[in-house]
Design a protein around this motif. Structure first.
Motif, short mmCIF file in Angstrom:
data_model
loop_
_atom_site.label_atom_id
_atom_site.label_comp_id
_atom_site.label_asym_id
_atom_site.label_seq_id
_atom_site.Cartn_x
_atom_site.Cartn_y
_atom_site.Cartn_z
N GLY A 1 14.83 4.73 11.53
CA GLY A 1 14.27 3.44 11.16
C GLY A 1 13.31 3.60 9.99
O GLY A 1 13.57 4.36 9.06
N GLN A 2 12.21 2.85 10.02
CA GLN A 2 11.14 2.94 9.01
C GLN A 2 11.65 2.62 7.60
O GLN A 2 11.13 3.14 6.61
N ALA A 3 12.63 1.72 7.50
CA ALA A 3 13.16 1.36 6.18
C ALA A 3 12.09 0.73 5.31
O ALA A 3 11.98 1.04 4.11
N ARG A 4 11.29 -0.17 5.88
CA ARG A 4 10.26 -0.83 5.08
C ARG A 4 9.23 0.17 4.58
O ARG A 4 8.82 0.13 3.41
N GLU A 5 8.80 1.07 5.45
CA GLU A 5 7.83 2.10 5.04
C GLU A 5 8.41 2.96 3.93
O GLU A 5 7.69 3.33 2.98
N ALA A 6 9.70 3.30 4.04
CA ALA A 6 10.34 4.12 3.01
C ALA A 6 10.36 3.40 1.67
O ALA A 6 10.11 4.00 0.61
N MET A 7 10.66 2.10 1.69
CA MET A 7 10.67 1.33 0.44
C MET A 7 9.27 1.31 -0.18
O MET A 7 9.12 1.54 -1.39
N VAL A 8 8.28 0.98 0.61
CA VAL A 8 6.91 0.88 0.08
C VAL A 8 6.44 2.23 -0.46
O VAL A 8 5.75 2.29 -1.48
N ALA A 9 6.84 3.32 0.18
CA ALA A 9 6.42 4.66 -0.24
C ALA A 9 7.10 5.11 -1.52
O ALA A 9 6.63 6.02 -2.20
N SER A 10 8.22 4.48 -1.88
CA SER A 10 9.07 4.99 -2.95
C SER A 10 8.60 4.57 -4.35
O SER A 10 7.80 3.65 -4.52
N ASP A 11 9.16 5.28 -5.34
CA ASP A 11 9.06 4.85 -6.73
C ASP A 11 10.27 4.00 -7.09
O ASP A 11 10.16 3.03 -7.84
N VAL A 12 11.44 4.39 -6.57
CA VAL A 12 12.70 3.67 -6.81
C VAL A 12 13.47 3.65 -5.50
O VAL A 12 13.41 4.60 -4.71
N VAL A 13 14.20 2.55 -5.26
CA VAL A 13 15.05 2.41 -4.08
C VAL A 13 16.50 2.30 -4.53
O VAL A 13 16.82 1.49 -5.41
N LEU A 14 17.36 3.11 -3.94
CA LEU A 14 18.81 3.01 -4.12
C LEU A 14 19.35 2.42 -2.83
O LEU A 14 19.23 3.04 -1.77
N LEU B 1 4.50 12.16 3.11
CA LEU B 1 4.97 12.42 1.75
C LEU B 1 3.79 12.72 0.83
O LEU B 1 2.68 12.24 1.05
N SER B 2 4.06 13.48 -0.21
CA SER B 2 3.02 13.84 -1.19
C SER B 2 3.03 12.83 -2.33
O SER B 2 3.88 11.94 -2.38
N PRO B 3 2.11 12.97 -3.31
CA PRO B 3 2.09 12.05 -4.45
C PRO B 3 3.27 12.23 -5.41
O PRO B 3 3.41 11.45 -6.34
N ARG B 4 4.12 13.23 -5.21
CA ARG B 4 5.26 13.43 -6.11
C ARG B 4 6.25 12.27 -6.02
O ARG B 4 6.23 11.51 -5.05
N PRO B 5 7.16 12.13 -7.01
CA PRO B 5 8.09 10.99 -7.01
C PRO B 5 8.92 10.92 -5.73
O PRO B 5 9.33 11.95 -5.17
N VAL B 6 9.18 9.67 -5.30
CA VAL B 6 9.94 9.42 -4.08
C VAL B 6 11.11 8.48 -4.38
O VAL B 6 10.93 7.45 -5.03
N ASP C 1 0.85 -1.20 0.00
CA ASP C 1 0.00 0.00 0.00
C ASP C 1 0.89 1.24 0.00
O ASP C 1 1.27 1.75 1.05
N ARG C 2 1.21 1.73 -1.19
CA ARG C 2 2.09 2.90 -1.30
C ARG C 2 1.44 4.14 -0.69
O ARG C 2 2.11 4.92 0.00
N ASP C 3 0.16 4.34 -0.93
CA ASP C 3 -0.51 5.54 -0.40
C ASP C 3 -0.46 5.59 1.12
O ASP C 3 -0.22 6.65 1.71
N ALA C 4 -0.70 4.43 1.77
CA ALA C 4 -0.66 4.40 3.23
C ALA C 4 0.74 4.69 3.75
O ALA C 4 0.93 5.41 4.74
N ALA C 5 1.75 4.13 3.07
CA ALA C 5 3.14 4.37 3.49
C ALA C 5 3.51 5.83 3.34
O ALA C 5 4.18 6.42 4.21
N ARG C 6 3.07 6.47 2.25
CA ARG C 6 3.37 7.89 2.05
C ARG C 6 2.65 8.75 3.08
O ARG C 6 3.23 9.71 3.60
N ALA C 7 1.44 8.37 3.41
CA ALA C 7 0.71 9.13 4.43
C ALA C 7 1.41 9.01 5.78
O ALA C 7 1.53 9.99 6.53
#
Length: 409
Positions: free
Chosen positions: A277-290, A205-210, A195-201
């Motif tokens: 922390g919150q690594a998992r939430e950051a991944m789910v919220a993202s468009d790309v992960v480095l 974070l906004s709907p812009r690229p992450v 659920d990307r929207d829930a992670a961004r909330a």
């Protein structure tokens, strides 16, 4: 934590059960870090479903205690990483191991389960197996990546090896060792559709690229990777207006190492967000992960996120590995290994530069159709790993308990 005083072979739970009671199944477990503690807790829950009267004792953390483990030592006692730190703690660890072995022999468990922590658990398992006790090693070391012959040593320690990845049992079979694929608990824990929207909330974070940036969870990794990763993120931000960059810090020490690097890097607005922390939430919220090569690549795959993988080791270590041909794999990121294909770009050692990393990230951001195709492949790999690992592990252990113990050669 000091050892408990055990005057007999019984745990405190058994001592309070009353004299003359039928001997209850005794299961010993040892886990040495947070991930092992979580695995152990789930395994205890599954074993208790099969054996409601069983008693569990050994080494674990808060999760295993909550599941019913009587902890003779705390898991933090084994959480030692790095050669220098291991050497400094070696006398204490050897004393702990000696005490643990004596308590196990006194208690006579029906099975001993070493959860990961191979440097500590495998010698304990071998010592117990030589004395006729059944032993299990849960989470195979990466024998598929380097030194396959370690499988023979593991077989001398464990009657049964429980593997998280499907390619592992075949390697053990070549050496005549009983190894079972049970699936990966992380694949069970993460939803098939994130659920990307829930992670961004949750992260504001906004709907812009992450772009999520994860340069490792250890200070050594951050020392080698944070600078090129952060500079790569800056280069991407210059090309993608309003890019939101989130950087999870695994702990306070990692945060302290990252803060001055971020302060010194001239990012366009908005500035990167450093998370606790919150690594998992950051991944789910993202468009790309480095991210750094390692288990985090599996988590990003299960989050169905496009990724760019980078890694560096010390130049001398890289030279030794290449010269002695220690590594047996052509790919390093777990999604690529599982798929036997180059799903995620890998930029290792000399190739791990800000320019190369940023170009690979931009390639993903500029080709959404490629991301859609990738997500479908990641979903397939997720389903293959989602096997109800703890239940399968408990079934395999249950079967072993009803076999005759064997001694090591």
């Amino acid at each position: 934590m000091d050892t408990i005083n055990t005057a007999s072979h019984q745990t405190l739970a058994e001592l309070t059960a009353g004299a003359g009671a039928t001997r209850r199944l005794r299961i010993a477990l040892v886990a040495g870090e947070a991930s092992g503690d979580a695995l152990g807790a789930d395994l205890i829950a599954q074993l208790r479903q099969r054996h409601p009267d069983a008693v569990f004792a050994g080494i674990g953390g808060d999760a295993m205690r909550a599941a019913g483990l009587e902890a003779w030592f705390d898991a933090s006692e084994l959480a030692v990483m790095g050669l220098a730190e291991v050497l400094r703690h070696l006398p204490r660890l050897l004393k702990l191991r000696k005490s643990l072995r004596q308590q196990l022999v006194n208690w006579q468990p029906d099975v001993f389960i070493g959860i990961d922590a191979p440097d500590f658990n495998l010698p304990v398992e071998r010592w117990l197996k030589q004395r006729g006790l059944r032993t299990v090693h849960y989470v195979s070391p990466s024998v598929w990546a380097w030194r396959e012959k370690r499988a023979q040593k593991i077989g001398r320690s464990a009657d049964l090896v429980l593997c998280l990845f499907p390619m592992e049992p075949e390697i053990y079979a070549r050496h005549g060792i009983d190894a079972r694929y049970v699936g990966h608990p992380m694949a069970d824990a993460l939803p098939l559709v994130p659920d990307r929207d829930a992670a961004r909330a949750q992260l504001g974070l906004s709907p812009r690229p992450v772009l999520a940036v994860l340069p490792g969870s250890r200070l050594g990794e951050i020392g080698r990777l944070a600078e090129p990763f952060i500079e790569a993120a800056r280069l991407v931000a210059e090309q993608v207006p309003n890019l939101q960059v989130v950087i999870p810090a695994a702990n306070a020490a990692c945060r302290a190492a990252l803060e001055p690097l971020l302060a010194a890097t001239p990012f366009p607005s908005p500035r990167p967000q450093l998370l606790d922390g919150q690594a998992r939430e950051a991944m789910v919220a993202s468009d790309v992960v480095l991210l750094a090569s390692g288990t985090a690549t599996l988590e990003a795959m299960l989050a169905k996120r496009a990724m760019v993988v980078g890694y560096k080791v010390a130049p001398l270590s890289a030279w030794i590995a290449r010269t002695l041909r220690l590594l047996k794999v052509k790919r390093f990121a777990l999604p690529n290994i599982l798929a036997n294909a180059d799903l995620a770009p890998e930029l290792m050692q000399e190739d791990c530069t800000p320019e190369a990393l940023s170009a690979a990230v931009l390639q993903w951001l500029q080709t959404p159709a490629a991301i859609d195709a990738l997500q479908s492949r990641y979903a397939q790999l997720h389903a293959e790993l989602r096997q109800d690992a703890s239940a399968r592990a408990a079934d395999a252990i249950d079967a072993l308990v009803h076999t005759t113990p064997s001694k090591a050669a």
